[in-house]
Write a protein that holds these residues in place. Structure first.
Motif, PDB file in Angstrom:
ATOM      1  N   LEU A  90      38.418  25.562  41.997  1.00 21.72           N
ATOM      2  CA  LEU A  90      37.809  25.916  40.715  1.00 21.72           C
ATOM      3  C   LEU A  90      36.924  27.157  40.788  1.00 21.72           C
ATOM      4  CD1 LEU A  90      37.098  22.349  39.264  1.00 21.72           C
ATOM      5  CD2 LEU A  90      39.125  23.783  39.027  1.00 21.72           C
ATOM      6  N   SER A  91      36.724  27.669  41.996  1.00 22.90           N
ATOM      7  CA  SER A  91      35.978  28.924  42.073  1.00 22.90           C
ATOM      8  C   SER A  91      36.877  30.099  41.683  1.00 22.90           C
ATOM      9  CB  SER A  91      35.379  29.128  43.470  1.00 22.90           C
ATOM     10  OG  SER A  91      36.393  29.085  44.441  1.00 22.90           O
ATOM     11  N   CYS A  92      38.181  29.890  41.694  1.00 22.39           N
ATOM     12  CA  CYS A  92      39.104  30.964  41.292  1.00 22.39           C
ATOM     13  C   CYS A  92      39.951  30.596  40.079  1.00 22.39           C
ATOM     14  CB  CYS A  92      40.050  31.311  42.439  1.00 22.39           C
ATOM     15  SG  CYS A  92      39.263  32.192  43.790  1.00 22.39           S
ATOM     16  N   HIS A  93      40.010  29.316  39.752  1.00 20.35           N
ATOM     17  CA  HIS A  93      40.870  28.866  38.648  1.00 20.35           C
ATOM     18  C   HIS A  93      40.089  28.044  37.633  1.00 20.35           C
ATOM     19  CE1 HIS A  93      44.785  29.793  40.575  1.00 20.35           C
ATOM     20  NE2 HIS A  93      44.246  29.383  41.705  1.00 20.35           N
ATOM     21  N   LYS A  94      40.464  28.213  36.360  1.00 18.88           N
ATOM     22  CA  LYS A  94      40.001  27.298  35.311  1.00 18.88           C
ATOM     23  C   LYS A  94      41.236  26.778  34.610  1.00 18.88           C
ATOM     24  CE  LYS A  94      35.348  28.364  33.888  1.00 18.88           C
ATOM     25  NZ  LYS A  94      34.490  28.809  32.804  1.00 18.88           N
ATOM     26  N   VAL A  95      41.069  25.700  33.851  1.00 16.35           N
ATOM     27  CA  VAL A  95      42.234  25.129  33.185  1.00 16.35           C
ATOM     28  C   VAL A  95      42.834  26.084  32.152  1.00 16.35           C
ATOM     29  CG1 VAL A  95      43.006  23.307  31.603  1.00 16.35           C
ATOM     30  CG2 VAL A  95      41.680  22.719  33.625  1.00 16.35           C
ATOM     31  N   ASP A  96      41.968  26.657  31.285  1.00 16.99           N
ATOM     32  CA  ASP A  96      42.587  27.495  30.247  1.00 16.99           C
ATOM     33  C   ASP A  96      42.134  28.947  30.196  1.00 16.99           C
ATOM     34  OD1 ASP A  96      40.182  26.630  29.351  1.00 16.99           O
ATOM     35  OD2 ASP A  96      41.008  25.343  27.777  1.00 16.99           O
ATOM     36  N   VAL A  97      41.406  29.389  31.215  1.00 13.30           N
ATOM     37  CA  VAL A  97      41.027  30.806  31.263  1.00 13.30           C
ATOM     38  C   VAL A  97      41.372  31.368  32.636  1.00 13.30           C
ATOM     39  CG1 VAL A  97      39.163  32.459  30.836  1.00 13.30           C
ATOM     40  CG2 VAL A  97      39.006  30.146  29.893  1.00 13.30           C
ATOM     41  N   LYS A  98      41.895  32.593  32.656  1.00 11.93           N
ATOM     42  CA  LYS A  98      42.182  33.242  33.931  1.00 11.93           C
ATOM     43  C   LYS A  98      40.864  33.735  34.528  1.00 11.93           C
ATOM     44  CE  LYS A  98      44.454  37.369  35.783  1.00 11.93           C
ATOM     45  NZ  LYS A  98      43.300  38.049  36.385  1.00 11.93           N
ATOM     46  N   ILE A  99      40.600  33.418  35.797  1.00 13.22           N
ATOM     47  CA  ILE A  99      39.443  34.036  36.466  1.00 13.22           C
ATOM     48  C   ILE A  99      40.037  34.950  37.528  1.00 13.22           C
ATOM     49  CG2 ILE A  99      37.064  33.601  37.127  1.00 13.22           C
ATOM     50  CD1 ILE A  99      37.549  30.635  37.038  1.00 13.22           C
ATOM     51  N   VAL A 100      39.943  34.556  38.786  1.00 17.76           N
ATOM     52  CA  VAL A 100      40.605  35.335  39.840  1.00 17.76           C
ATOM     53  C   VAL A 100      42.087  34.956  39.854  1.00 17.76           C
ATOM     54  CG1 VAL A 100      40.663  35.852  42.308  1.00 17.76           C
ATOM     55  CG2 VAL A 100      38.483  35.364  41.203  1.00 17.76           C
ATOM     56  N   GLY A 101      42.321  33.661  39.774  1.00 15.27           N
ATOM     57  CA  GLY A 101      43.696  33.159  39.723  1.00 15.27           C
ATOM     58  C   GLY A 101      44.071  32.828  38.284  1.00 15.27           C
ATOM     59  N   PRO A 102      45.349  32.597  38.033  1.00 14.25           N
ATOM     60  CA  PRO A 102      45.812  32.283  36.677  1.00 14.25           C
ATOM     61  C   PRO A 102      45.251  30.952  36.163  1.00 14.25           C
ATOM     62  CG  PRO A 102      47.548  31.860  38.292  1.00 14.25           C
ATOM     63  CD  PRO A 102      46.434  32.549  39.025  1.00 14.25           C
ATOM     64  N   ALA A 103      45.113  30.847  34.837  1.00 17.13           N
ATOM     65  CA  ALA A 103      44.699  29.578  34.216  1.00 17.13           C
ATOM     66  C   ALA A 103      45.742  28.522  34.556  1.00 17.13           C
ATOM     67  CB  ALA A 103      44.600  29.759  32.706  1.00 17.13           C
ATOM     68  N   TYR A 104      45.284  27.305  34.843  1.00 11.33           N
ATOM     69  CA  TYR A 104      46.242  26.262  35.222  1.00 11.33           C
ATOM     70  C   TYR A 104      47.226  25.947  34.099  1.00 11.33           C
ATOM     71  CZ  TYR A 104      43.954  25.355  39.670  1.00 11.33           C
ATOM     72  OH  TYR A 104      43.476  25.464  40.950  1.00 11.33           O
ATOM     73  N   LYS A 105      46.788  26.131  32.853  1.00 11.63           N
ATOM     74  CA  LYS A 105      47.726  25.895  31.755  1.00 11.63           C
ATOM     75  C   LYS A 105      48.853  26.930  31.769  1.00 11.63           C
ATOM     76  CE  LYS A 105      45.398  23.136  28.351  1.00 11.63           C
ATOM     77  NZ  LYS A 105      44.681  23.053  27.089  1.00 11.63           N
ATOM     78  N   ASP A 106      48.524  28.162  32.180  1.00 13.90           N
ATOM     79  CA  ASP A 106      49.567  29.196  32.279  1.00 13.90           C
ATOM     80  C   ASP A 106      50.528  28.890  33.427  1.00 13.90           C
ATOM     81  OD1 ASP A 106      48.527  30.535  30.129  1.00 13.90           O
ATOM     82  OD2 ASP A 106      47.332  31.923  31.343  1.00 13.90           O
ATOM     83  N   VAL A 107      49.981  28.335  34.514  1.00 13.03           N
ATOM     84  CA  VAL A 107      50.834  27.929  35.638  1.00 13.03           C
ATOM     85  C   VAL A 107      51.809  26.850  35.149  1.00 13.03           C
ATOM     86  CG1 VAL A 107      50.890  26.893  37.954  1.00 13.03           C
ATOM     87  CG2 VAL A 107      49.074  28.506  37.362  1.00 13.03           C
ATOM     88  N   ALA A 108      51.270  25.900  34.370  1.00 14.61           N
ATOM     89  CA  ALA A 108      52.111  24.807  33.857  1.00 14.61           C
ATOM     90  C   ALA A 108      53.170  25.325  32.879  1.00 14.61           C
ATOM     91  CB  ALA A 108      51.234  23.768  33.172  1.00 14.61           C
ATOM     92  N   LYS A 109      52.828  26.391  32.138  1.00  8.07           N
ATOM     93  CA  LYS A 109      53.811  26.972  31.209  1.00  8.07           C
ATOM     94  C   LYS A 109      54.927  27.662  31.973  1.00  8.07           C
ATOM     95  CE  LYS A 109      50.991  28.131  27.324  1.00  8.07           C
ATOM     96  NZ  LYS A 109      50.119  29.221  26.920  1.00  8.07           N
TER      97      LYS A 109
END
Ligand code: HEC
Length: 136
Positions: free
Chosen positions: A66-85
């Protein structure tokens, strides 16, 4: 002497013809590789109990994810919802992404690499990935 010259020319000519012939053959036998992407792959990776998904969610918080990812916002890594899409929730994708989280690396979302996670048990990574792919 003249005979040798003619013979040499002949051999050269034959070589030239045969090599260009070989090239032609090579060109015409090139097989076009086509990869078929199954869009309707069975959601085998999605058959996970609610308890496992909850565990996956908690593991994300316990690890550094979670230091690089959030569920619905891109931080360093892609948003997890985008990964799921991007990846349908299939067993193959769960396996592929589990390996990617363990090995780290870049290329699928940009040039920024994800850190490797060699010390996180693969079974834990799998649960986290199953949770991520369940997000829609
Ligand atoms: C240092 C920052 C960072 C950390 C920590 C991190 N990630 Fe990532 N993650 C990234 C980046 C950057 C990408 C995009 C990689 C790419 O472009 O291929 C990514 C991509 C992903 C992807 C998609 C992979 C793909 O190939 O499409 C998943 C799934 C993922 N991360 C899960 C996790 C999990 C689970 C953890 C915790 C164990 C984690 N990440 C920790 C930065 C991070």
């Amino acid at each position: 002497m003249k005979k040798i010259a003619i013979l040499t020319t002949c051999v050269f000519a034959m070589f030239a013809v045969s090599s260009s012939f070989a090239q032609t053959v090579k060109k015409t036998t090139t097989v076009k590789k086509t990869t078929t992407v199954k869009k309707t792959a069975p959601a085998a990776g999605g058959k996970v109990s609610a308890a496992t998904l909850e565990e996956g969610k908690q593991l994300l918080a316990k690890n550094d994810c979670l230091s690089c990812h959030k569920v619905d916002v891109k931080i360093v890594g892609p948003a997890y919802k985008d990964v799921a899409k991007k990846y349908p929730n299939t067993a193959v994708n769960v396996e592929k992404l589990t390996q990617k989280v363990i090995a780290g690396g870049s290329g699928n979302w940009g040039d920024v690499p994800m850190s490797a996670h060699p010390s996180v048990p693969p079974a834990d990574v799998k649960k986290m990935v199953q949770y991520i792919l369940s997000l829609k």
